[in-house]
Design an enzyme around this catalytic site. Sequence first.
Site, PDB file in Angstrom:
ATOM      1  N   THR A 126       3.827   1.251  -6.008  1.00 40.46           N
ATOM      2  CA  THR A 126       3.784   0.863  -7.420  1.00 40.46           C
ATOM      3  C   THR A 126       2.337   0.722  -7.885  1.00 40.46           C
ATOM      4  O   THR A 126       1.448   0.390  -7.079  1.00 40.46           O
ATOM      5  CB  THR A 126       4.521  -0.481  -7.616  1.00 40.46           C
ATOM      6  OG1 THR A 126       4.157  -1.032  -8.876  1.00 40.46           O
ATOM      7  CG2 THR A 126       4.147  -1.508  -6.546  1.00 40.46           C
ATOM      8  N   ASP A 127       2.112   0.898  -9.179  1.00 38.86           N
ATOM      9  CA  ASP A 127       0.758   0.681  -9.718  1.00 38.86           C
ATOM     10  C   ASP A 127       0.369  -0.790  -9.639  1.00 38.86           C
ATOM     11  O   ASP A 127      -0.809  -1.134  -9.762  1.00 38.86           O
ATOM     12  CB  ASP A 127       0.659   1.182 -11.165  1.00 38.86           C
ATOM     13  CG  ASP A 127       1.574   0.455 -12.142  1.00 38.86           C
ATOM     14  OD1 ASP A 127       2.482  -0.293 -11.709  1.00 38.86           O
ATOM     15  OD2 ASP A 127       1.393   0.634 -13.369  1.00 38.86           O
ATOM     16  N   GLU A 128       1.361  -1.676  -9.422  1.00 39.23           N
ATOM     17  CA  GLU A 128       1.060  -3.114  -9.413  1.00 39.23           C
ATOM     18  C   GLU A 128       0.169  -3.502  -8.231  1.00 39.23           C
ATOM     19  O   GLU A 128      -0.430  -4.575  -8.236  1.00 39.23           O
ATOM     20  CB  GLU A 128       2.356  -3.937  -9.445  1.00 39.23           C
ATOM     21  CG  GLU A 128       3.151  -3.620 -10.693  1.00 39.23           C
ATOM     22  CD  GLU A 128       4.304  -4.568 -10.988  1.00 39.23           C
ATOM     23  OE1 GLU A 128       4.251  -5.730 -10.582  1.00 39.23           O
ATOM     24  OE2 GLU A 128       5.257  -4.113 -11.657  1.00 39.23           O
ATOM     25  N   TYR A 151       5.387  -9.928  -4.978  1.00 45.53           N
ATOM     26  CA  TYR A 151       5.969  -8.572  -4.960  1.00 45.53           C
ATOM     27  C   TYR A 151       4.888  -7.534  -4.702  1.00 45.53           C
ATOM     28  O   TYR A 151       4.972  -6.734  -3.763  1.00 45.53           O
ATOM     29  CB  TYR A 151       6.682  -8.286  -6.295  1.00 45.53           C
ATOM     30  CG  TYR A 151       6.929  -6.809  -6.533  1.00 45.53           C
ATOM     31  CD1 TYR A 151       7.807  -6.088  -5.727  1.00 45.53           C
ATOM     32  CD2 TYR A 151       6.265  -6.118  -7.561  1.00 45.53           C
ATOM     33  CE1 TYR A 151       8.021  -4.720  -5.940  1.00 45.53           C
ATOM     34  CE2 TYR A 151       6.474  -4.767  -7.775  1.00 45.53           C
ATOM     35  CZ  TYR A 151       7.350  -4.075  -6.961  1.00 45.53           C
ATOM     36  OH  TYR A 151       7.559  -2.730  -7.157  1.00 45.53           O
ATOM     37  N   LYS A 155       4.088  -4.973  -1.473  1.00 45.90           N
ATOM     38  CA  LYS A 155       4.027  -3.507  -1.599  1.00 45.90           C
ATOM     39  C   LYS A 155       2.666  -2.990  -1.110  1.00 45.90           C
ATOM     40  O   LYS A 155       2.587  -1.947  -0.467  1.00 45.90           O
ATOM     41  CB  LYS A 155       4.258  -3.077  -3.051  1.00 45.90           C
ATOM     42  CG  LYS A 155       5.649  -3.358  -3.598  1.00 45.90           C
ATOM     43  CD  LYS A 155       6.761  -2.575  -2.919  1.00 45.90           C
ATOM     44  CE  LYS A 155       6.752  -1.109  -3.263  1.00 45.90           C
ATOM     45  NZ  LYS A 155       7.945  -0.408  -2.695  1.00 45.90           N
TER      46      LYS A 155
HETATM   47  P1  NAD Z   1      15.980  -1.761  -7.436  1.00 44.20           P
HETATM   48  O1  NAD Z   1      15.773  -3.215  -7.183  1.00 44.20           O
HETATM   49  O2  NAD Z   1      16.760  -1.326  -8.616  1.00 44.20           O
HETATM   50  O3  NAD Z   1      16.658  -1.093  -6.162  1.00 44.20           O
HETATM   51  C1  NAD Z   1      16.289  -1.412  -4.853  1.00 44.20           C
HETATM   52  C2  NAD Z   1      17.382  -0.895  -3.921  1.00 44.20           C
HETATM   53  O4  NAD Z   1      16.983  -1.179  -2.573  1.00 44.20           O
HETATM   54  C3  NAD Z   1      18.744  -1.557  -4.141  1.00 44.20           C
HETATM   55  O5  NAD Z   1      19.754  -0.594  -4.151  1.00 44.20           O
HETATM   56  C4  NAD Z   1      18.883  -2.497  -2.947  1.00 44.20           C
HETATM   57  O6  NAD Z   1      20.228  -2.695  -2.551  1.00 44.20           O
HETATM   58  C5  NAD Z   1      18.103  -1.733  -1.882  1.00 44.20           C
HETATM   59  N1  NAD Z   1      17.593  -2.612  -0.819  1.00 44.20           N
HETATM   60  C6  NAD Z   1      16.954  -3.803  -0.974  1.00 44.20           C
HETATM   61  N2  NAD Z   1      16.682  -4.322   0.231  1.00 44.20           N
HETATM   62  C7  NAD Z   1      17.117  -3.431   1.160  1.00 44.20           C
HETATM   63  C8  NAD Z   1      17.093  -3.396   2.577  1.00 44.20           C
HETATM   64  N3  NAD Z   1      16.554  -4.396   3.293  1.00 44.20           N
HETATM   65  N4  NAD Z   1      17.637  -2.334   3.199  1.00 44.20           N
HETATM   66  C9  NAD Z   1      18.190  -1.317   2.492  1.00 44.20           C
HETATM   67  N5  NAD Z   1      18.264  -1.313   1.157  1.00 44.20           N
HETATM   68  C10 NAD Z   1      17.713  -2.347   0.495  1.00 44.20           C
HETATM   69  O7  NAD Z   1      14.504  -1.159  -7.461  1.00 44.20           O
HETATM   70  P2  NAD Z   1      13.922   0.094  -8.278  1.00 44.20           P
HETATM   71  O8  NAD Z   1      13.424  -0.385  -9.573  1.00 44.20           O
HETATM   72  O9  NAD Z   1      14.890   1.213  -8.199  1.00 44.20           O
HETATM   73  O10 NAD Z   1      12.645   0.420  -7.378  1.00 44.20           O
HETATM   74  C11 NAD Z   1      12.740   1.355  -6.296  1.00 44.20           C
HETATM   75  C12 NAD Z   1      11.375   1.486  -5.659  1.00 44.20           C
HETATM   76  O11 NAD Z   1      10.426   1.919  -6.623  1.00 44.20           O
HETATM   77  C13 NAD Z   1      10.836   0.173  -5.102  1.00 44.20           C
HETATM   78  O12 NAD Z   1      10.189   0.446  -3.879  1.00 44.20           O
HETATM   79  C14 NAD Z   1       9.832  -0.297  -6.146  1.00 44.20           C
HETATM   80  O13 NAD Z   1       8.805  -1.060  -5.564  1.00 44.20           O
HETATM   81  C15 NAD Z   1       9.308   1.042  -6.665  1.00 44.20           C
HETATM   82  N6  NAD Z   1       8.826   1.050  -8.063  1.00 44.20           N
HETATM   83  C16 NAD Z   1       9.616   0.573  -9.073  1.00 44.20           C
HETATM   84  C17 NAD Z   1       9.151   0.639 -10.389  1.00 44.20           C
HETATM   85  C18 NAD Z   1      10.003   0.176 -11.546  1.00 44.20           C
HETATM   86  O14 NAD Z   1       9.538   0.184 -12.689  1.00 44.20           O
HETATM   87  N7  NAD Z   1      11.249  -0.229 -11.342  1.00 44.20           N
HETATM   88  C19 NAD Z   1       7.901   1.192 -10.664  1.00 44.20           C
HETATM   89  C20 NAD Z   1       7.114   1.668  -9.598  1.00 44.20           C
HETATM   90  C21 NAD Z   1       7.606   1.607  -8.306  1.00 44.20           C
HETATM   91  P1  TYD Z   2       9.352  -6.280 -15.829  1.00 41.51           P
HETATM   92  O1  TYD Z   2      10.369  -5.355 -16.389  1.00 41.51           O
HETATM   93  O2  TYD Z   2       9.793  -7.458 -15.052  1.00 41.51           O
HETATM   94  O3  TYD Z   2       8.331  -5.382 -15.003  1.00 41.51           O
HETATM   95  P2  TYD Z   2       6.886  -5.779 -14.338  1.00 41.51           P
HETATM   96  O4  TYD Z   2       6.697  -7.228 -14.385  1.00 41.51           O
HETATM   97  O5  TYD Z   2       7.069  -5.297 -12.942  1.00 41.51           O
HETATM   98  O6  TYD Z   2       5.869  -5.023 -15.116  1.00 41.51           O
HETATM   99  O7  TYD Z   2       8.468  -6.820 -17.038  1.00 41.51           O
HETATM  100  C1  TYD Z   2       7.808  -5.925 -17.925  1.00 41.51           C
HETATM  101  C2  TYD Z   2       6.974  -6.764 -18.872  1.00 41.51           C
HETATM  102  O8  TYD Z   2       7.863  -7.524 -19.704  1.00 41.51           O
HETATM  103  C3  TYD Z   2       6.089  -7.773 -18.168  1.00 41.51           C
HETATM  104  O9  TYD Z   2       4.859  -7.885 -18.887  1.00 41.51           O
HETATM  105  C4  TYD Z   2       6.866  -9.071 -18.267  1.00 41.51           C
HETATM  106  C5  TYD Z   2       7.619  -8.927 -19.578  1.00 41.51           C
HETATM  107  N1  TYD Z   2       8.923  -9.600 -19.655  1.00 41.51           N
HETATM  108  C6  TYD Z   2       9.213 -10.463 -20.733  1.00 41.51           C
HETATM  109  O10 TYD Z   2       8.379 -10.666 -21.634  1.00 41.51           O
HETATM  110  N2  TYD Z   2      10.443 -11.054 -20.765  1.00 41.51           N
HETATM  111  C7  TYD Z   2      11.379 -10.858 -19.792  1.00 41.51           C
HETATM  112  O11 TYD Z   2      12.483 -11.476 -19.874  1.00 41.51           O
HETATM  113  C8  TYD Z   2      11.073  -9.988 -18.704  1.00 41.51           C
HETATM  114  C9  TYD Z   2      12.069  -9.747 -17.606  1.00 41.51           C
HETATM  115  C10 TYD Z   2       9.843  -9.376 -18.679  1.00 41.51           C
END
Ligand code: NAD
Ligand code: TYD
Length: 337
Positions: A126-128, A151, A155
């Site tokens: 992630t970019d985070e 988190y 990562k």
């Molecule tokens: P999500 O929380 O929707 O899904 C995570 C999945 O992993 C779920 O299906 C969960 O059941 C499974 N999981 C959790 N723990 C597990 C374990 N111990 N063994 C097997 N499966 C397990 O997450 P997402 O938003 O789909 O993110 C997927 C990946 O992308 C993550 O690695 C996250 O860090 C990365 N990512 C997410 C975002 C975003 O905006 N959501 C952006 C950049 C990177």
């Molecule tokens: P989020 O979707 O949790 O992603 P991330 O924190 O990983 O970037 O949040 C996106 C942005 O929205 C973040 O700046 C936090 C803000 N946010 C709110 O203002 N209210 C909310 O209820 C949530 C979940 C997030």
Amino acid sequence: MRTVLVTGGAGFIGSNFVRMVLQEHRDIRVVNLDKLTYAGNLENLADCRNHPNHIFVKGDICDAPMVSEIVNKYQIDAIINFAAESHVDRSLVEPGVFIETNIYGTLTLLKIALEKKMERFVQISTDEVYGSLGPDGKFTEMTPLSPNSPYSASKAAADMLVRAFGHSWGLRYNITRCSNNYGPYQFPEKMIPLMINNALNDKPLPVYGDGLHVRDWLYVYDHCTAVWDVFIKAQPGTIYNIGGNNEKHNLDVVRLILSHLGKPESLITYVKDRPGHDRRYAIDSSKIMSDLNWKPSLQFEEGISKTIQWYLDHKDWLNHIVSGQYQEYYKTMYSNR
Ligand code: NAD
Ligand code: TYD
């Protein structure tokens, strides 16, 4: 036929990725390993569960004997690791499980990938991991890691382990670092689906702090095509940033959602800020665009319309998720905020 172990394939991005691979790359067999935590949902894959190239296994990436067994049984050629605990707010309440899955789980997969001499290990990061930006500049792949939440720290630790396996033992790896995703099947703890759900139910929309934090949004399908391009085309040992060049203030996103749904801005409620809240993320994606010829297919305005329409068309999916456990979660996180 190549067989790829996709972990976390029942989550938001993983399920979109599995669907894309099954539909667009028919010479690939996907073994989808997911623990089905609160975020994993087989309804996300209802339309591909019986696809002949899709095998679902319920299990934990920390369980080394089980992972070894499925790697042997299905003769896995490569691993793409999406599995993670993914929500910053939860990591601030209960960081332990983030260490367990995101670090120890990744280590477990790395050991097996190395032992089996797999052709590739792709870590979805992630970019985070880069921390927070001021008003100017963007994260490049050379930006030092400076994670601010449990988190992002977990990562970043996983990224370092992946790199170390490559450096020490020659594991053929890639790391992708993507900005915030949005689109179908996102769990409504994340901002966009949470705001859509609240607006649909005429509930307050909880904006953290002053709402002027900036995120760089990417439609989930575009993240999936980028991961695919990295898997297929990237040199081993390379890292790619992935972003949509769509920087938005949170408040503007929330206003856009309300206007699409014909709901009043009076639903916006400012709540206590998240501790350590990163102010701004912005991604420089020029490396993946020039090396691998990837580019996003959708800009934010189009993507958000499609996404809102998807949630309107899938109210059963949403209502199912927000019943039960989610109510408890919402009460704990928001009732005294
Ligand atoms: P999500 O929380 O929707 O899904 C995570 C999945 O992993 C779920 O299906 C969960 O059941 C499974 N999981 C959790 N723990 C597990 C374990 N111990 N063994 C097997 N499966 C397990 O997450 P997402 O938003 O789909 O993110 C997927 C990946 O992308 C993550 O690695 C996250 O860090 C990365 N990512 C997410 C975002 C975003 O905006 N959501 C952006 C950049 C990177
Ligand atoms: P989020 O979707 O949790 O992603 P991330 O924190 O990983 O970037 O949040 C996106 C942005 O929205 C973040 O700046 C936090 C803000 N946010 C709110 O203002 N209210 C909310 O209820 C949530 C979940 C997030």
